[in-house]
Design a protein around this motif. Structure first.
Motif, PDB file in Angstrom:
ATOM      1  N   VAL A  30       4.509  -5.041  17.139  1.00  0.00           N
ATOM      2  CA  VAL A  30       5.146  -4.177  16.139  1.00  0.00           C
ATOM      3  C   VAL A  30       4.102  -3.265  15.519  1.00  0.00           C
ATOM      4  CG1 VAL A  30       6.507  -4.103  14.012  1.00  0.00           C
ATOM      5  CG2 VAL A  30       6.823  -6.007  15.624  1.00  0.00           C
ATOM      6  N   LEU A  31       4.337  -1.960  15.596  1.00  0.00           N
ATOM      7  CA  LEU A  31       3.480  -1.008  14.903  1.00  0.00           C
ATOM      8  C   LEU A  31       4.184  -0.613  13.610  1.00  0.00           C
ATOM      9  CD1 LEU A  31       1.183   1.055  14.517  1.00  0.00           C
ATOM     10  CD2 LEU A  31       2.475   2.641  15.962  1.00  0.00           C
ATOM     11  N   GLU A  32       3.611  -1.065  12.492  1.00  0.00           N
ATOM     12  CA  GLU A  32       4.234  -0.813  11.185  1.00  0.00           C
ATOM     13  C   GLU A  32       3.156  -0.911  10.117  1.00  0.00           C
ATOM     14  OE1 GLU A  32       6.068   0.437   8.823  1.00  0.00           O
ATOM     15  OE2 GLU A  32       7.926  -0.421   9.660  1.00  0.00           O
ATOM     16  N   ASP A  33       3.093   0.059   9.187  1.00  0.00           N
ATOM     17  CA  ASP A  33       2.061  -0.026   8.147  1.00  0.00           C
ATOM     18  C   ASP A  33       2.619  -0.410   6.777  1.00  0.00           C
ATOM     19  OD1 ASP A  33       3.244   2.327   7.441  1.00  0.00           O
ATOM     20  OD2 ASP A  33       1.439   3.573   7.635  1.00  0.00           O
ATOM     21  N   SER A  34       3.908  -0.603   6.692  1.00  0.00           N
ATOM     22  CA  SER A  34       4.482  -1.108   5.448  1.00  0.00           C
ATOM     23  C   SER A  34       4.593  -2.628   5.531  1.00  0.00           C
ATOM     24  CB  SER A  34       5.873  -0.483   5.218  1.00  0.00           C
ATOM     25  OG  SER A  34       6.724  -1.443   4.598  1.00  0.00           O
ATOM     26  N   ALA A  35       3.872  -3.315   4.659  1.00  0.00           N
ATOM     27  CA  ALA A  35       3.807  -4.775   4.726  1.00  0.00           C
ATOM     28  C   ALA A  35       5.197  -5.394   4.575  1.00  0.00           C
ATOM     29  CB  ALA A  35       2.875  -5.313   3.645  1.00  0.00           C
ATOM     30  N   LEU A  36       5.983  -4.799   3.747  1.00  0.00           N
ATOM     31  CA  LEU A  36       7.312  -5.333   3.484  1.00  0.00           C
ATOM     32  C   LEU A  36       8.202  -5.236   4.728  1.00  0.00           C
ATOM     33  CD1 LEU A  36       7.996  -6.427   0.670  1.00  0.00           C
ATOM     34  CD2 LEU A  36       9.458  -4.410   0.339  1.00  0.00           C
ATOM     35  N   ASP A  37       8.192  -4.021   5.332  1.00  0.00           N
ATOM     36  CA  ASP A  37       8.997  -3.812   6.546  1.00  0.00           C
ATOM     37  C   ASP A  37       8.502  -4.717   7.675  1.00  0.00           C
ATOM     38  OD1 ASP A  37      10.402  -1.998   5.162  1.00  0.00           O
ATOM     39  OD2 ASP A  37       9.721  -0.214   6.259  1.00  0.00           O
ATOM     40  N   LEU A  38       7.165  -4.837   7.771  1.00  0.00           N
ATOM     41  CA  LEU A  38       6.596  -5.649   8.844  1.00  0.00           C
ATOM     42  C   LEU A  38       7.054  -7.092   8.716  1.00  0.00           C
ATOM     43  CD1 LEU A  38       4.718  -6.035  11.259  1.00  0.00           C
ATOM     44  CD2 LEU A  38       2.838  -6.430   9.643  1.00  0.00           C
ATOM     45  N   GLU A  39       7.047  -7.594   7.500  1.00  0.00           N
ATOM     46  CA  GLU A  39       7.434  -8.981   7.295  1.00  0.00           C
ATOM     47  C   GLU A  39       8.885  -9.212   7.697  1.00  0.00           C
ATOM     48  OE1 GLU A  39       6.374 -10.549   3.398  1.00  0.00           O
ATOM     49  OE2 GLU A  39       7.951 -12.057   3.683  1.00  0.00           O
ATOM     50  N   LYS A  40       9.708  -8.282   7.336  1.00  0.00           N
ATOM     51  CA  LYS A  40      11.129  -8.413   7.663  1.00  0.00           C
ATOM     52  C   LYS A  40      11.363  -8.375   9.175  1.00  0.00           C
ATOM     53  CE  LYS A  40      15.605  -6.209   6.813  1.00  0.00           C
ATOM     54  NZ  LYS A  40      16.290  -5.064   6.201  1.00  0.00           N
ATOM     55  N   LEU A  45      12.427 -11.008  14.383  1.00  0.00           N
ATOM     56  CA  LEU A  45      12.149 -11.171  15.824  1.00  0.00           C
ATOM     57  C   LEU A  45      11.791 -12.616  16.159  1.00  0.00           C
ATOM     58  CD1 LEU A  45      10.119  -7.892  16.412  1.00  0.00           C
ATOM     59  CD2 LEU A  45      12.376  -8.432  17.371  1.00  0.00           C
ATOM     60  N   GLN A  46      11.180 -13.311  15.203  1.00  0.00           N
ATOM     61  CA  GLN A  46      10.803 -14.707  15.440  1.00  0.00           C
ATOM     62  C   GLN A  46      12.019 -15.627  15.524  1.00  0.00           C
ATOM     63  OE1 GLN A  46       7.949 -15.215  12.313  1.00  0.00           O
ATOM     64  NE2 GLN A  46       6.190 -14.845  13.669  1.00  0.00           N
ATOM     65  N   ARG A  47      13.130 -15.182  14.990  1.00  0.00           N
ATOM     66  CA  ARG A  47      14.350 -15.993  15.091  1.00  0.00           C
ATOM     67  C   ARG A  47      14.731 -16.229  16.545  1.00  0.00           C
ATOM     68  NH1 ARG A  47      18.464 -13.371  10.593  1.00  0.00           N
ATOM     69  NH2 ARG A  47      17.067 -13.626   8.812  1.00  0.00           N
TER      70      ARG A  47
END
Ligand code: GH3
Ligand code: MG
Ligand code: MG
Ligand code: MG
Length: 325
Positions: A30-40, A45-47
């Motif tokens: 996942v390429l994402e620089d918003s910590a909040l979005d990344l966590e979500k 995806l881990q589900r």
């Protein structure tokens, strides 16, 4: 097993929670620089038991992607200083990552970015704020499609290799020689480097079959193939034309070198008796070898094979277990 602290118990417990054997965890980057979005996104995806890796810049993401097998890359197009689109085109331009599915994440109302991303090779997109179920469904589809394509490709490669190899010995077959010798010869002519062809045939092989039976004859054919393959360079090629007749193609090899290769092959077969699964002991096997050299303008693959065959015939007439150029 009674000890809940024992290591063995731990292993069993873990395997008990594992999914079916055919299930393979997918690697998702996942390429994402918003910590909040990344966590979500990661949590979602881990589900599905995906293994999730993350990067907050395109450069780090590319490095990761080139260094490991990935089943999906999720690219945010809302990065602060980064261009997720650039990563899309980079992924598509590297051989290693060309087939990896790309799923974009875009802001609502920024659908112009989506069109560009799809043009650059992205496969699908989701709109932020991401709906978890939709993300999972779209990720699943891409991962499944990639796996399906991999299966197709490996089936295709397998049937291709079956069509071109000899099932008894595992070396190439006549079809392969017919397809490749003309090309190798063409290259030899263009590059002014000769290609040599050895044709060899097991001496009095009928006697082996008559004495030991057809199954032992087959073992001898396999061992002859193995010895031939072992004693050649990786880009030389061994093929069984049929029966107990083989060819070896030696690219970039002139007559003098071919003679050395042929003589070595002859002696590796003649000098060490064959161990077979017979209670009647080892078998002495010899081969006769004919050589032809190609690479002159006007040479043809058929002519090359015919000349090697004529030399082989001479070798048989000269008493067998010998090389004739
Ligand atoms: P020469 O020295 O002149 O080559 O004599 P030879 O006995 O080797 O030659 P010939 O062509 O008379 O006999 C070849 C034998 O190879 C006859 C055939 O039964 C046997 N053969 C052909 N294919 C196979 C195979 O796949 N397995 C086994 N075991 N034998 C085979
Ligand atoms: Mg024969
Ligand atoms: Mg023979
Ligand atoms: Mg023969």
């Amino acid at each position: 097993l009674r000890e809940s602290t024992s290591g063995q118990f731990g292993v069993i417990e873990r395997s008990g929670t594992m999914l079916s054997e055919s299930f393979e965890r997918a690697n998702v980057l996942v390429l994402e620089d918003s910590a909040l979005d990344l966590e979500k996104v990661t949590e979602t995806l881990q589900r599905d038991h995906n293994v999730v890796f993350s990067a907050d810049t395109g450069a780090k993401a590319l490095e990761r992607a080139l260094g490991m097998p990935l089943d999906l890359v999720v690219v945010s197009l809302t990065l602060l200083n980064e261009d997720g689109l650039r990563l899309c085109s980079q992924l598509r331009s590297h051989e290693r990552t060309r087939q990896v599915p790309i799923l974009l994440m875009v802001d609502d109302g920024d659908l112009g970015q989506v069109a560009k991303g799809l043009e650059l090779g992205a496969n699908d997109y989701v709109v932020k704020p991401v709906d978890r179920n939709e993300l999972l469904a779209r990720a699943r589809t891409q991962i499944r499609r990639k796996r399906y394509q991999e299966r197709l490709r490996s089936n295709y490669e397998q049937s291709l290799s079956m069509a071109l190899t000899d099932s008894l010995t595992g070396v190439f077959n006549r079809r392969y020689v017919n397809a490749h010798l003309p090309r190798l010869l063409e290259r030899a002519i263009d590059s002014h480097k000769p290609v040599s062809v050895l044709m060899f045939d097991i001496d009095h092989f009928k006697v082996v079959n008559d004495t030991y039976g057809h199954a032992i004859g087959d073992e001898v054919l396999r061992e002859v193939s193995a010895r031939a393959s072992r004693n050649l360079r990786t880009f030389d090629l061994v093929a069984r034309l049929g029966g107990e007749e083989f060819v070896v193609i030696l690219p970039d090899t002139d007559g003098e070198a071919a003679l050395i290769v042929a003589e070595r092959l002859r002696s590796r077969i003649a000098d060490t008796p064959f161990t077979v699964s017979s209670d009647r002991g080892e078998i002495n096997v010899t081969v006769s070898i004919g050589i032809s050299i190609g690479g002159r303008l006007g040479d043809t693959a058929e002519g090359l094979v015919r000349r090697a065959d004529e030399a082989l015939y001479e070798a048989k007439r000269s008493g067998r277990n010998c090389v004739i150029a």
